[in-house]
Structures are given as structure tokens and as C-alpha cells.
Design a protein around this motif. Structure first.
Motif, PDB file in Angstrom:
ATOM      1  N   MET A   1      56.653 -37.855 -26.009  1.00  0.00           N
ATOM      2  CA  MET A   1      56.055 -36.550 -26.256  1.00  0.00           C
ATOM      3  C   MET A   1      57.131 -35.514 -26.544  1.00  0.00           C
ATOM      4  N   ALA A   2      58.324 -35.710 -26.017  1.00  0.00           N
ATOM      5  CA  ALA A   2      59.409 -34.763 -26.274  1.00  0.00           C
ATOM      6  C   ALA A   2      59.716 -34.683 -27.769  1.00  0.00           C
ATOM      7  N   THR A   3      59.606 -35.811 -28.465  1.00  0.00           N
ATOM      8  CA  THR A   3      59.845 -35.828 -29.910  1.00  0.00           C
ATOM      9  C   THR A   3      58.860 -34.910 -30.623  1.00  0.00           C
ATOM     10  N   SER A   4      57.614 -34.951 -30.214  1.00  0.00           N
ATOM     11  CA  SER A   4      56.591 -34.103 -30.829  1.00  0.00           C
ATOM     12  C   SER A   4      56.922 -32.623 -30.645  1.00  0.00           C
ATOM     13  N   ILE A   5      57.347 -32.264 -29.464  1.00  0.00           N
ATOM     14  CA  ILE A   5      57.680 -30.868 -29.179  1.00  0.00           C
ATOM     15  C   ILE A   5      58.871 -30.419 -30.020  1.00  0.00           C
ATOM     16  N   VAL A   6      59.882 -31.264 -30.134  1.00  0.00           N
ATOM     17  CA  VAL A   6      61.060 -30.939 -30.932  1.00  0.00           C
ATOM     18  C   VAL A   6      60.668 -30.787 -32.404  1.00  0.00           C
ATOM     19  N   TYR A  45      50.797 -38.647 -37.362  1.00  0.00           N
ATOM     20  CA  TYR A  45      51.900 -39.079 -36.498  1.00  0.00           C
ATOM     21  C   TYR A  45      51.422 -39.188 -35.044  1.00  0.00           C
ATOM     22  N   LEU A  46      50.701 -38.174 -34.590  1.00  0.00           N
ATOM     23  CA  LEU A  46      50.200 -38.198 -33.207  1.00  0.00           C
ATOM     24  C   LEU A  46      49.231 -39.356 -32.992  1.00  0.00           C
ATOM     25  N   TYR A  47      48.378 -39.604 -33.967  1.00  0.00           N
ATOM     26  CA  TYR A  47      47.423 -40.715 -33.858  1.00  0.00           C
ATOM     27  C   TYR A  47      48.154 -42.049 -33.754  1.00  0.00           C
ATOM     28  N   LEU A  48      49.212 -42.209 -34.530  1.00  0.00           N
ATOM     29  CA  LEU A  48      49.950 -43.470 -34.520  1.00  0.00           C
ATOM     30  C   LEU A  48      50.789 -43.659 -33.259  1.00  0.00           C
ATOM     31  N   THR A  49      51.150 -42.579 -32.592  1.00  0.00           N
ATOM     32  CA  THR A  49      52.028 -42.691 -31.432  1.00  0.00           C
ATOM     33  C   THR A  49      51.314 -42.511 -30.093  1.00  0.00           C
ATOM     34  N   HIS A  50      50.030 -42.189 -30.109  1.00  0.00           N
ATOM     35  CA  HIS A  50      49.286 -41.970 -28.870  1.00  0.00           C
ATOM     36  C   HIS A  50      47.953 -42.705 -28.932  1.00  0.00           C
ATOM     37  N   TRP A  52      44.636 -42.242 -28.806  1.00  0.00           N
ATOM     38  CA  TRP A  52      43.555 -41.270 -28.839  1.00  0.00           C
ATOM     39  C   TRP A  52      42.192 -41.894 -28.585  1.00  0.00           C
ATOM     40  N   ALA A  53      41.993 -43.116 -29.050  1.00  0.00           N
ATOM     41  CA  ALA A  53      40.679 -43.754 -28.861  1.00  0.00           C
ATOM     42  C   ALA A  53      40.356 -43.859 -27.377  1.00  0.00           C
ATOM     43  N   LYS A  54      41.325 -44.280 -26.582  1.00  0.00           N
ATOM     44  CA  LYS A  54      41.099 -44.406 -25.141  1.00  0.00           C
ATOM     45  C   LYS A  54      40.775 -43.046 -24.531  1.00  0.00           C
ATOM     46  N   ARG A  55      41.564 -42.061 -24.870  1.00  0.00           N
ATOM     47  CA  ARG A  55      41.396 -40.746 -24.262  1.00  0.00           C
ATOM     48  C   ARG A  55      40.101 -40.063 -24.717  1.00  0.00           C
ATOM     49  N   LEU A  56      39.842 -40.090 -26.013  1.00  0.00           N
ATOM     50  CA  LEU A  56      38.690 -39.361 -26.531  1.00  0.00           C
ATOM     51  C   LEU A  56      37.371 -40.102 -26.310  1.00  0.00           C
ATOM     52  N   ILE A  57      37.359 -41.386 -26.556  1.00  0.00           N
ATOM     53  CA  ILE A  57      36.110 -42.147 -26.487  1.00  0.00           C
ATOM     54  C   ILE A  57      35.891 -42.708 -25.087  1.00  0.00           C
ATOM     55  N   ASP A  58      36.831 -43.517 -24.603  1.00  0.00           N
ATOM     56  CA  ASP A  58      36.652 -44.183 -23.312  1.00  0.00           C
ATOM     57  C   ASP A  58      36.574 -43.193 -22.149  1.00  0.00           C
TER      58      ASP A  58
END
Length: 133
Positions: A1-6, A45-50, A52-58
Motif C-alpha cells: 500500500m505504501a507504493t500506492s501512496i507514493v 493498478y489497485l484492482y490488480l494489486t488488491h 477487491w472481490a473479497k472485500r466488496l462482494i464477500d
């Protein structure tokens, strides 16, 4: 996540540079095209590195008002980019006179909107961070 912030912080440096050297058209246009491309590709980029399916759907966070607020802010930002490009092109077509001043004024107002929208998009994205991811 630090990469995203940078990456986000670097994008704001690019925005500041594009504003600071706005009279150098070639640099300004190139920097803004890069910035718009970055803002369109960053969700991918965020979709490929996180996960999201688990967090948003599950986990059912798809119904969170913060998620939808963030999405609407992204759409507002993209709409402002379209208006900004149209005003910029019109400015280049009418290099002198009242029409140029009108388009320049619109371009300037939209820039302020873009800065505010980008700040809100990335602030709402920061609120959506999950520690440890």
C-alpha cells in the motif's frame, strides 16, 4: 500500500509542475495527459494489486456509502477532465481575442475543480485503506 501512496504523491507533484510551467505548452499538455492517464489507470493498478472481490462482494462492503461516494468523486474527476480538455483545445484554436480569454477563464476554473476533486478522490480512497494490505 505504501507504493500506492507514493504514486499518488508523485502525481500531485506532476500536477503542481504542470501548473507552475503552464506557459510552456508542450510540457503542460504532456504532463496533464500523463496525469489523466495515471488517474484512469490507477484503479486498474489497485484492482490488480488488491483483492477487491473479497472485500466488496464477500465482505459486503459494496453497500458502503463511502465506496459509492468515492466512485462518484472519481466520475466527477473524469467529467472535469473532459471539460478541461475541451476548454484547452478551444484555447489553442482561438489564440487571441475575447474567445481565447473566455476559454482561458473556463480552463482556470476547471483546474481548481480538478485539484479539489483529486484531493477528495484520494482522501476518500485513503479512508478506504485497510491497514496491513
Amino acid at each position: 500500500m505504501a507504493t500506492s501512496i507514493v504514486l499518488v504523491l508523485i502525481s500531485f507533484v506532476v500536477l503542481a509542475a504542470a501548473w507552475f510551467w503552464r506557459k510552456h505548452r508542450r510540457f503542460h499538455i504532456s504532463a496533464m495527459i500523463f496525469l489523466m492517464f495515471f488517474d484512469m489507470m490507477f484503479p486498474i493498478y489497485l484492482y490488480l494489486t488488491h483483492d477487491w472481490a473479497k472485500r466488496l462482494i464477500d465482505e459486503g462492503q459494496i453497500f458502503s456509502s463511502l465506496i459509492w461516494t468515492h466512485l462518484m468523486l472519481v466520475m466527477v474527476l473524469y467529467a472535469l477532465y473532459v471539460l478541461q480538455v475541451l476548454a484547452g483545445r478551444a484555447m489553442l484554436q482561438h489564440r487571441v481575442g475575447a474567445q481565447h480569454q473566455h476559454h482561458r477563464s473556463e480552463h482556470k476554473k476547471q483546474f481548481i475543480g480538478i485539484v479539489v476533486a483529486r484531493l477528495l478522490v484520494f482522501a476518500s480512497g485513503w479512508l478506504l485503506l485497510v491497514p496491513g494490505n
